[in-house]
Motif scaffolding. Structure first.
Motif, PDB file in Angstrom:
ATOM      1  N   LEU B  40       0.643  -1.460  -0.185  1.00 59.20           N
ATOM      2  CA  LEU B  40       0.118  -0.190   0.233  1.00 59.20           C
ATOM      3  C   LEU B  40       0.982   1.680  -0.054  1.00 59.20           C
ATOM      4  O   LEU B  40       0.321   2.526  -0.753  1.00 59.20           O
ATOM      5  CB  LEU B  40      -0.970  -0.244   0.999  1.00 59.20           C
ATOM      6  CG  LEU B  40      -1.337   0.909   1.408  1.00 59.20           C
ATOM      7  CD1 LEU B  40      -3.016   1.043   0.216  1.00 59.20           C
ATOM      8  CD2 LEU B  40      -2.930   1.103   2.781  1.00 59.20           C
ATOM      9  N   MET B  43       2.411   1.873  -3.279  1.00 55.97           N
ATOM     10  CA  MET B  43       0.925   2.618  -4.513  1.00 55.97           C
ATOM     11  C   MET B  43       1.589   4.046  -4.002  1.00 55.97           C
ATOM     12  O   MET B  43       0.579   4.872  -4.917  1.00 55.97           O
ATOM     13  CB  MET B  43       0.175   1.865  -4.620  1.00 55.97           C
ATOM     14  CG  MET B  43      -0.064   0.413  -5.275  1.00 55.97           C
ATOM     15  SD  MET B  43      -1.468  -0.387  -5.167  1.00 55.97           S
ATOM     16  CE  MET B  43      -1.948  -1.192  -3.932  1.00 55.97           C
ATOM     17  N   GLU B  44       0.646   4.423  -2.820  1.00 56.57           N
ATOM     18  CA  GLU B  44       1.197   5.819  -2.079  1.00 56.57           C
ATOM     19  C   GLU B  44       1.812   6.618  -2.898  1.00 56.57           C
ATOM     20  O   GLU B  44       2.223   7.450  -3.457  1.00 56.57           O
ATOM     21  CB  GLU B  44       0.658   5.828  -0.369  1.00 56.57           C
ATOM     22  CG  GLU B  44      -1.291   5.516  -0.217  1.00 56.57           C
ATOM     23  CD  GLU B  44      -0.928   5.303   0.616  1.00 56.57           C
ATOM     24  OE1 GLU B  44      -2.199   4.341   1.409  1.00 56.57           O
ATOM     25  OE2 GLU B  44       0.459   5.056   1.940  1.00 56.57           O
ATOM     26  N   GLU B  47       1.367   7.498  -6.094  1.00 54.70           N
ATOM     27  CA  GLU B  47       1.021   8.780  -6.202  1.00 54.70           C
ATOM     28  C   GLU B  47       1.419   9.469  -6.380  1.00 54.70           C
ATOM     29  O   GLU B  47       1.982  11.293  -6.790  1.00 54.70           O
ATOM     30  CB  GLU B  47       0.023   7.974  -5.660  1.00 54.70           C
ATOM     31  CG  GLU B  47      -0.891   7.302  -6.142  1.00 54.70           C
ATOM     32  CD  GLU B  47      -2.108   6.887  -5.333  1.00 54.70           C
ATOM     33  OE1 GLU B  47      -3.051   5.772  -5.179  1.00 54.70           O
ATOM     34  OE2 GLU B  47      -2.722   8.224  -4.233  1.00 54.70           O
ATOM     35  N   GLU B  50       3.937  11.113  -9.056  1.00 53.73           N
ATOM     36  CA  GLU B  50       3.472  11.368 -10.589  1.00 53.73           C
ATOM     37  C   GLU B  50       2.651  12.599 -10.130  1.00 53.73           C
ATOM     38  O   GLU B  50       2.572  13.479 -10.975  1.00 53.73           O
ATOM     39  CB  GLU B  50       1.968  10.176 -10.091  1.00 53.73           C
ATOM     40  CG  GLU B  50       2.261   9.353 -11.480  1.00 53.73           C
ATOM     41  CD  GLU B  50       0.573   8.452 -10.820  1.00 53.73           C
ATOM     42  OE1 GLU B  50       0.087   7.976 -10.485  1.00 53.73           O
ATOM     43  OE2 GLU B  50       0.409   7.786 -11.717  1.00 53.73           O
ATOM     44  N   ASP B  51       2.245  12.975  -8.884  1.00 57.88           N
ATOM     45  CA  ASP B  51       2.317  14.441  -8.542  1.00 57.88           C
ATOM     46  C   ASP B  51       3.423  15.639  -8.718  1.00 57.88           C
ATOM     47  O   ASP B  51       2.185  16.653  -8.817  1.00 57.88           O
ATOM     48  CB  ASP B  51       1.144  14.140  -7.274  1.00 57.88           C
ATOM     49  CG  ASP B  51      -0.373  13.858  -7.077  1.00 57.88           C
ATOM     50  OD1 ASP B  51      -0.743  13.425  -8.275  1.00 57.88           O
ATOM     51  OD2 ASP B  51      -0.970  13.455  -6.395  1.00 57.88           O
ATOM     52  N   ASP B  54       4.226  16.018 -12.351  1.00 55.90           N
ATOM     53  CA  ASP B  54       2.927  15.796 -13.090  1.00 55.90           C
ATOM     54  C   ASP B  54       2.814  14.879 -13.702  1.00 55.90           C
ATOM     55  O   ASP B  54       2.799  15.430 -15.043  1.00 55.90           O
ATOM     56  CB  ASP B  54       2.722  17.471 -13.705  1.00 55.90           C
ATOM     57  CG  ASP B  54       0.806  17.829 -14.066  1.00 55.90           C
ATOM     58  OD1 ASP B  54       0.077  16.679 -13.451  1.00 55.90           O
ATOM     59  OD2 ASP B  54       0.188  18.121 -14.563  1.00 55.90           O
ATOM     60  N   ILE B  55       2.653  13.458 -13.992  1.00 53.20           N
ATOM     61  CA  ILE B  55       3.193  12.527 -14.749  1.00 53.20           C
ATOM     62  C   ILE B  55       2.011  11.300 -14.417  1.00 53.20           C
ATOM     63  O   ILE B  55       1.939  11.637 -13.693  1.00 53.20           O
ATOM     64  CB  ILE B  55       4.754  12.137 -14.480  1.00 53.20           C
ATOM     65  CG1 ILE B  55       5.068  11.399 -13.203  1.00 53.20           C
ATOM     66  CG2 ILE B  55       5.769  13.575 -15.707  1.00 53.20           C
ATOM     67  CD1 ILE B  55       6.810  10.965 -13.565  1.00 53.20           C
ATOM     68  N   THR B  56       2.733  10.341 -15.345  1.00 49.45           N
ATOM     69  CA  THR B  56       1.373   9.046 -14.842  1.00 49.45           C
ATOM     70  C   THR B  56       2.382   7.633 -14.779  1.00 49.45           C
ATOM     71  O   THR B  56       3.560   8.081 -15.745  1.00 49.45           O
ATOM     72  CB  THR B  56       0.914   8.630 -16.565  1.00 49.45           C
ATOM     73  OG1 THR B  56      -0.317   9.352 -16.417  1.00 49.45           O
ATOM     74  CG2 THR B  56       0.634   7.705 -16.613  1.00 49.45           C
ATOM     75  N   PRO B  58       2.302   3.807 -14.512  1.00 50.49           N
ATOM     76  CA  PRO B  58       1.579   2.756 -14.058  1.00 50.49           C
ATOM     77  C   PRO B  58       1.958   1.994 -13.502  1.00 50.49           C
ATOM     78  O   PRO B  58       3.035   1.346 -13.341  1.00 50.49           O
ATOM     79  CB  PRO B  58       1.105   2.364 -15.746  1.00 50.49           C
ATOM     80  CG  PRO B  58       1.344   3.567 -16.424  1.00 50.49           C
ATOM     81  CD  PRO B  58       2.735   4.049 -15.809  1.00 50.49           C
ATOM     82  N   LEU B  59       1.081   1.391 -12.600  1.00 53.90           N
ATOM     83  CA  LEU B  59       0.693   0.405 -11.471  1.00 53.90           C
ATOM     84  C   LEU B  59       2.113  -0.578 -11.911  1.00 53.90           C
ATOM     85  O   LEU B  59       2.573  -1.671 -11.720  1.00 53.90           O
ATOM     86  CB  LEU B  59       0.441   0.139 -10.946  1.00 53.90           C
ATOM     87  CG  LEU B  59      -0.937   1.054  -9.638  1.00 53.90           C
ATOM     88  CD1 LEU B  59      -2.099   0.355  -9.081  1.00 53.90           C
ATOM     89  CD2 LEU B  59       0.420   1.828  -8.874  1.00 53.90           C
ATOM     90  N   ASN B  60       2.073  -0.988 -13.298  1.00 52.00           N
ATOM     91  CA  ASN B  60       2.383  -2.526 -13.702  1.00 52.00           C
ATOM     92  C   ASN B  60       3.735  -2.614 -14.112  1.00 52.00           C
ATOM     93  O   ASN B  60       4.875  -2.944 -14.040  1.00 52.00           O
ATOM     94  CB  ASN B  60       1.420  -2.468 -15.835  1.00 52.00           C
ATOM     95  CG  ASN B  60       0.360  -1.830 -15.804  1.00 52.00           C
ATOM     96  OD1 ASN B  60       0.052  -1.053 -15.266  1.00 52.00           O
ATOM     97  ND2 ASN B  60      -0.280  -2.663 -17.206  1.00 52.00           N
TER      98      ASN B  60
END
Lengths: 400, 80
Positions: B40, B43-44, B47, B50-51, B54-56, B58-60
């Motif tokens: 967990l 994953m946080e 995030e 990303e923030d 300002d990018i993406t 993927p969790l993959n």
């Protein structure tokens, strides 16, 4: 070693055994009604069964199942694609599509298969899926199998979803957005009106899992999307028969005719046996009942409010709003186990939830109410919690 | 455009609050085995990256990423 990764669970099981607690897989020895049973030798009020409409023991559903077993046999012995599509399955598909006022429906053997199957099939390599961070395990399992790019948005946060859609640029128009109606662990409702607005702004497709909201929310019980007035924005609705309809199985309904082609691409549909005719028959009867007896929806919400207000009045850390799922959040594992055991001894069965099944590092005493619970039963549940509090078993509420 | 060192620098500073064992953070520090992040928390943490940029992400990518250096490299690859 192959088994090393299971050691933590084995240690936890040993701890539970030492404390003579069986919260996982507790054996129900006798079912007395849809709200009472004998579990692990104790007569208990069933307050953790997701039996929202109280139909698991309805004589009309039982009679329908019995008649279907006599007419069609005990099982189909095959998948829907082979020999396992009986007239009963097709009739249920027509009826669930009619219930949702859409043209297409697929019936699956379990709710897990429906959600996992749709999430794993709709998007593929090169596509992108945005899922709520608190999504059910079946959704996580499905998106992982899809090989699409997986992006989490913050739980119930449409602004965070919008931000992530914006970052996708041109890819947003083909993205699959996934949300649930009512989230199963804390009972909170998705802001589907706002999520649908994000979809309208950026494009994409919206799949809503109404497993815990079908029967419970909406003017005719279609779920959270109906309650929010955004059904036209929902591309795929998945759900289960094992909660409000008191049987087992799952479904996907859609306005898109492409669902008929998708059906033959879903491994969780193709490579598993179809539901037994008795299950399908009781499900059809239960669907008729929730349509013709809307008072069950009012009753489940009355019970939800009664339990929620009662536990809140005790100062217990429940969620922000009343819902048929009322979870008490705990920070200490040992205390949570003590509480679960004490509730059982007081004649109340609830669900004990531990991470990662809970949405944070907290532990949950998860209660779910039924339309069939009486006021007296709800008050008995509240009273049992009050006794636990008086005994000092609850630590102060802490943020997740 | 963000380069590898810039990603690395952010990862070090962002992980500081979660470095409960107070170990020295290097490119070869394992996110789970050394720092002890739960799934967990990983994953946080993604995030948070990303923030910030300002990018993406993927969790993959997670199965292919073990260390801070691998994560910085992967993020750089995804956002050239």
């Amino acid at each position: 070693m192959l088994f090393d990764k299971f050691q933590t669970m084995a240690d936890f099981q040993a701890e539970l055994a030492e404390r003579e607690v069986v919260p996982f897989g507790a054996v129900t020895e006798q079912i007395l009604s849809s709200t009472e049973g004998v579990v692990e030798g104790r007569r208990v009020i069933l307050a953790g069964t997701n039996n929202y409409m109280g139909l698991s023991f309805d004589p009309r559903c039982i009679a329908a199942a019995q008649a279907a077993a006599a007419r069609w046999g005990t099982g189909t012995t095959g998948s829907r694609l082979a020999n396992g599509s009986f007239a009963e399955h097709e009739a249920l598909e027509q009826e669930i599509a009619q219930f949702y006022a859409v043209g297409h429906a697929i019936v699956f053997s379990t709710g897990y298969a429906a959600t996992m199957g749709m999430c794993s099939t709709l998007a593929g390599p090169g596509d992108v899926i945005l899922l709520d961070a608190d999504s059910h395990a079946s959704i996580y399992a499905g998106v992982k199998l899809s090989d699409a790019d997986i992006i989490r948005y913050k739980h119930n946060d449409p602004d965070d979803l919008a931000k992530r859609m914006r970052r996708l640029g041109d890819r947003a128009g083909q993205a699959l957005i996934i949300a649930e109606g009512i989230y199963s662990m804390l009972g909170d409702v998705a802001p589907l009106k706002e999520i649908a607005a994000v979809k309208r702004e950026y494009g994409g497709y919206l799949l809503v899992d109404e497993a815990h909201s079908m029967g419970v929310l909406g003017d005719t019980g279609r779920g959270a999307a109906q309650a929010a007035g955004v059904e036209a924005d929902v591309d795929f609705t998945v759900g289960t028969f094992s909660k409000s309809l008191g049987s087992i199985g799952g479904y996907c309904v859609s306005q898109h005719p492409e669902l008929e082609a998708i059906r033959f691409c879903i491994k969780a549909y193709i490579f598993t046996a179809s539901s037994s005719p008795s299950i399908i028959a009781s499900t059809r009867e239960a669907l008729r009942i929730i349509v013709s007896e809307p008072e069950r929806r009012r009753r489940v919400w009355d019970n939800a409010s009664r339990l929620y207000d009662g536990l809140k009045a005790l100062g217990l850390p429940v969620g922000p709003t009343a819902s048929p799922v009322v979870a008490v959040e705990m920070v200490d594992r040992s205390r949570t186990i003590d509480c679960w055991k004490a509730l059982m001894e007081a004649g109340v069965y609830v669900n004990l939830v531990i991470p990662p099944a809970s949405p944070s590092s907290n532990f949950l005493l998860r209660n779910s109410v039924s339309a069939a619970h009486s006021n007296e039963q709800i008050d008995t549940i509240i009273s049992a919690y009050a006794d636990l509090k008086a005994a000092g078993l609850f630590e102060p509420a802490q943020a997740a | 455009m963000t380069d590898y060192q810039e990603y690395l620098g952010f990862l070090y500073s962002a992980l500081a609050s979660q470095n409960k064992k107070n170990i020295e953070l290097t490119e070869s520090t394992h996110l789970v085995a050394d720092i002890g992040l739960s799934s967990l928390e990983v994953m946080e943490f993604i995030e948070k990256i990303e923030d910030h940029f300002d990018i993406t992400i993927p969790l993959n990518i997670l199965p292919d990423v073990n260390t801070i250096g691998e994560l910085a490299k992967k993020v750089r690859e995804l956002n050239p």
